[in-house]
Design an enzyme around this catalytic site. Structure first.
Site, PDB file in Angstrom:
ATOM      1  N   HIS A  82       2.938  -4.157   8.465  1.00 36.69           N
ATOM      2  CA  HIS A  82       3.776  -2.987   8.734  1.00 36.69           C
ATOM      3  C   HIS A  82       4.530  -3.271  10.049  1.00 36.69           C
ATOM      4  O   HIS A  82       4.023  -3.993  10.907  1.00 36.69           O
ATOM      5  CB  HIS A  82       2.854  -1.779   8.899  1.00 36.69           C
ATOM      6  CG  HIS A  82       3.535  -0.468   9.086  1.00 36.69           C
ATOM      7  ND1 HIS A  82       4.046  -0.055  10.299  1.00 36.69           N
ATOM      8  CD2 HIS A  82       3.781   0.550   8.227  1.00 36.69           C
ATOM      9  CE1 HIS A  82       4.573   1.141  10.167  1.00 36.69           C
ATOM     10  NE2 HIS A  82       4.432   1.548   8.920  1.00 36.69           N
ATOM     11  N   ASP A 103      -5.404  -3.982  11.536  1.00 36.41           N
ATOM     12  CA  ASP A 103      -4.684  -2.738  11.288  1.00 36.41           C
ATOM     13  C   ASP A 103      -5.349  -2.087  10.075  1.00 36.41           C
ATOM     14  O   ASP A 103      -5.118  -2.496   8.936  1.00 36.41           O
ATOM     15  CB  ASP A 103      -3.205  -3.061  11.029  1.00 36.41           C
ATOM     16  CG  ASP A 103      -2.418  -1.831  10.579  1.00 36.41           C
ATOM     17  OD1 ASP A 103      -3.032  -0.770  10.343  1.00 36.41           O
ATOM     18  OD2 ASP A 103      -1.178  -1.947  10.451  1.00 36.41           O
ATOM     19  N   GLN A 137      -4.542   1.656   6.308  1.00 37.29           N
ATOM     20  CA  GLN A 137      -4.643   1.899   4.861  1.00 37.29           C
ATOM     21  C   GLN A 137      -6.027   1.542   4.330  1.00 37.29           C
ATOM     22  O   GLN A 137      -6.241   1.555   3.109  1.00 37.29           O
ATOM     23  CB  GLN A 137      -3.560   1.094   4.109  1.00 37.29           C
ATOM     24  CG  GLN A 137      -2.147   1.407   4.510  1.00 37.29           C
ATOM     25  CD  GLN A 137      -1.685   2.811   4.077  1.00 37.29           C
ATOM     26  OE1 GLN A 137      -2.353   3.505   3.297  1.00 37.29           O
ATOM     27  NE2 GLN A 137      -0.546   3.241   4.582  1.00 37.29           N
ATOM     28  N   LYS A 183      -3.752   9.701   7.661  1.00 36.94           N
ATOM     29  CA  LYS A 183      -3.864   9.008   6.367  1.00 36.94           C
ATOM     30  C   LYS A 183      -5.269   9.155   5.791  1.00 36.94           C
ATOM     31  O   LYS A 183      -5.579   8.662   4.723  1.00 36.94           O
ATOM     32  CB  LYS A 183      -3.521   7.532   6.526  1.00 36.94           C
ATOM     33  CG  LYS A 183      -2.052   7.296   6.908  1.00 36.94           C
ATOM     34  CD  LYS A 183      -1.748   5.831   6.942  1.00 36.94           C
ATOM     35  CE  LYS A 183      -0.484   5.498   7.691  1.00 36.94           C
ATOM     36  NZ  LYS A 183       0.742   5.983   7.076  1.00 36.94           N
ATOM     37  N   CYS A 201       8.526   0.482   5.883  1.00 37.62           N
ATOM     38  CA  CYS A 201       8.310  -0.121   7.209  1.00 37.62           C
ATOM     39  C   CYS A 201       7.696  -1.508   7.075  1.00 37.62           C
ATOM     40  O   CYS A 201       6.822  -1.900   7.880  1.00 37.62           O
ATOM     41  CB  CYS A 201       7.444   0.763   8.100  1.00 37.62           C
ATOM     42  SG  CYS A 201       8.132   2.385   8.371  1.00 37.62           S
TER      43      CYS A 201
HETATM   44  N1  C6P Z   1       2.480   3.612   6.960  1.00 34.12           N
HETATM   45  C1  C6P Z   1       3.548   4.353   4.927  1.00 34.12           C
HETATM   46  O1  C6P Z   1       4.228   5.145   4.262  1.00 34.12           O
HETATM   47  P1  C6P Z   1       1.303   5.574  12.055  1.00 34.12           P
HETATM   48  O2  C6P Z   1       2.715   5.925  11.712  1.00 34.12           O
HETATM   49  O3  C6P Z   1       1.152   5.138  13.474  1.00 34.12           O
HETATM   50  O4  C6P Z   1       0.316   6.630  11.662  1.00 34.12           O
HETATM   51  O5  C6P Z   1       0.909   4.327  11.119  1.00 34.12           O
HETATM   52  C2  C6P Z   1       1.674   3.163  11.131  1.00 34.12           C
HETATM   53  C3  C6P Z   1       1.150   2.214  10.095  1.00 34.12           C
HETATM   54  C4  C6P Z   1       0.563   1.038  10.501  1.00 34.12           C
HETATM   55  N2  C6P Z   1       0.027   0.178   9.632  1.00 34.12           N
HETATM   56  C5  C6P Z   1       0.032   0.423   8.315  1.00 34.12           C
HETATM   57  C6  C6P Z   1      -0.606  -0.553   7.376  1.00 34.12           C
HETATM   58  C7  C6P Z   1       0.624   1.589   7.827  1.00 34.12           C
HETATM   59  O6  C6P Z   1       0.625   1.823   6.516  1.00 34.12           O
HETATM   60  C8  C6P Z   1       1.233   2.495   8.735  1.00 34.12           C
HETATM   61  C9  C6P Z   1       1.950   3.717   8.250  1.00 34.12           C
HETATM   62  C10 C6P Z   1       3.155   4.734   6.330  1.00 34.12           C
HETATM   63  O7  C6P Z   1       3.164   3.294   4.462  1.00 34.12           O
HETATM   64  C11 C6P Z   1       4.321   5.243   7.099  1.00 34.12           C
HETATM   65  S1  C6P Z   1       5.544   4.022   7.379  1.00 34.12           S
END
Ligand code: C6P
Length: 419
Positions: free
Chosen positions: A136, A213, A216, A239, A377
């Site tokens: 991401h 990370d 997910q 999430k 992203c």
């Molecule tokens: N992915 C998606 O629709 P934040 O925004 O900080 O809570 O998470 C960022 C982020 C980082 N790593 C991974 C693997 C992610 O999936 C995400 C967020 C969302 O897939 C929003 S772009």
């Protein structure tokens, strides 16, 4: 809150089990464009169960005050609720101590914190940072910025057309200049579950710290940071059925202790004079300013929710639904799945002939079906598969086979409209 809606005699394989859970999410009981809402966008942000909403409301209505600052009753209650949430998170990911649990605003801030503080201390000109092709942007850009600042080199583990990483290439990359590895546990764009334990072991064997990370991963499978043996693990509350604006950076204590503060301000200090500041102990040293207290309370309630259901049950249920959904989508003529790794979480990214993903998303919305469209992203992933974007259906614990059937029906509608 009542737990009677989840009967212990029902197996997570049962549709009734999932329907009972679904009823705990008030937002799902609504119509969109005159059709019952089918929410298939949990990878972007999952919905909140009643228990999380109630915990936040209770806190706001009864206990709110600033934390760590007052002797008065409300401040003590707020501090107890906030620190209680930290303990819940610690238990959930099996960290050794609450001093390893740093509250941040989300995964993005957690990675930026490490890139900034670790980078300041440990990254010099010519040093190497390893990430992968399926990250991401939150796990690309902070490292890129660090490389620019410190003249370090970003190295990227390649992936194949199924969306699996090349482990041998990774092993070959781990070298004397590697200072840190930052790797996706589960890809948000492809659904790939990376065999992270193997990656961690290889880095640790060479004494190289590794960040995972877990944005997910945490909502969908058991995560045990001690078993993984990773140095840093980051994830977001929103999430995993919790609120937005709160997330967690787990860090191995021996490493966190070496990090310079990320931001300066209140709560991260023990004593301040104009000559010198004495910093607070962990985790407060890395948490400057008034934190997102109600967010942490909600996150604690989300942990309670997941533990009540059982994270093993969540995983089993979502894997079963993923298999059902994959078979159903693959039977649609002209649909191509993007991301076909052998181990996947509940993410179904796809493109369709003669249909731009944005149009797919718009037509699905008119049928009441919410999916995300775009690059998610993860632009390097799109570039690899030579697509501008994908449509992505992502599963949560409240989804049922009926939701998948409605998605398939709505995709038939896309074919009718767009040919
Ligand atoms: N992915 C998606 O629709 P934040 O925004 O900080 O809570 O998470 C960022 C982020 C980082 N790593 C991974 C693997 C992610 O999936 C995400 C967020 C969302 O897939 C929003 S772009």
């Amino acid at each position: 809150m009542s737990t009677s809606s989840i009967s212990p005699i029902l197996s997570p394989d049962s549709e009734t089990w999932a329907e009972n859970i679904r009823r705990e999410f008030p937002i799902l009981d609504q119509q969109v464009h005159g059709k019952p809402l089918v929410f298939l966008d949990s990878a972007a942000s999952s919905q909140r169960p009643r228990s999380v909403i109630d915990a936040v409301t209770w806190y706001e209505e009864h206990d709110h005050a600033n934390v760590h600052r007052g002797v008065h009753t409300l401040s003590q209650r707020a501090t107890d609720a906030f620190e209680g949430a930290r303990e819940k998170v610690r238990g959930f990911i099996n960290a050794e101590s609450t001093s390893e649990i740093v509250f941040v605003s989300g995964t993005t801030e957690g990675i930026n914190l490490v890139a900034s503080s670790f980078g300041q201390k440990f990254i010099a000109e010519g040093d190497e940072i390893i990430i992968s092709h399926m990250e991401h942007h939150a796990n690309i850009v902070p490292w890129q910025m660090l490389c620019e600042r410190n003249k370090a080199v970003l190295r990227v583990i390649p992936m194949d057309e199924r969306g699996e990483l090349d482990y041998q290439a990774y092993l070959d990359m781990l070298g004397p200049r590697t200072r840190i590895v930052a790797l996706n546990h589960v890809s948000n764009a492809l659904g790939t579950i990376n065999p992270v334990k193997q990656y961690v072991a290889a880095a640790r064997e060479k004494g190289i710290p590794i960040l995972l990370d877990g944005a997910q991963a945490v909502p969908h499978m058991p995560v045990d940071v001690r078993d993984l043996d990773c140095d840093f693990f980051v994830f977001s509350g929103h999430k995993m059925y919790g609120p937005t604006g709160i997330g967690v950076l787990y860090g191995r204590k021996s490493l966190l202790e070496q990090l310079p503060p990320y931001q300066g301000g209140g709560d991260m200090i023990l004593a301040v004079t104009f000559e010198k500041t004495l910093y607070n102990e962990l985790p407060y040293r890395l948490e400057a300013g008034t934190p997102n207290i109600s967010g942490a309370v909600g996150l604690g309630a989300a942990v309670d929710f997941l533990q009540r259901i059982g994270i093993d049950n969540v995983q089993r249920r979502e894997q079963e639904l993923l298999a059902y959904a994959t078979t159903a989508l693959e039977s649609i003529p002209g649909l191509r799945m993007i991301g076909t790794a052998s181990h996947k979480a509940g993410v179904l990214s796809f493109v369709m002939e003669r249909a731009h993903p944005h149009d797919i998303g718009t037509i699905l919305d008119t049928e009441g079906v919410a999916v995300r469209t775009g690059h998610h992203c993860a632009m390097p992933v799109m570039e690899y598969f030579k697509v501008p974007a994908t449509a992505r259906a992502s599963l949560g614990i409240y989804n049922t086979r009926a939701d998948i059937d409605k998605l398939v029906e709505a995709l038939q509608r896309v074919r009718e409209v767009l040919g």
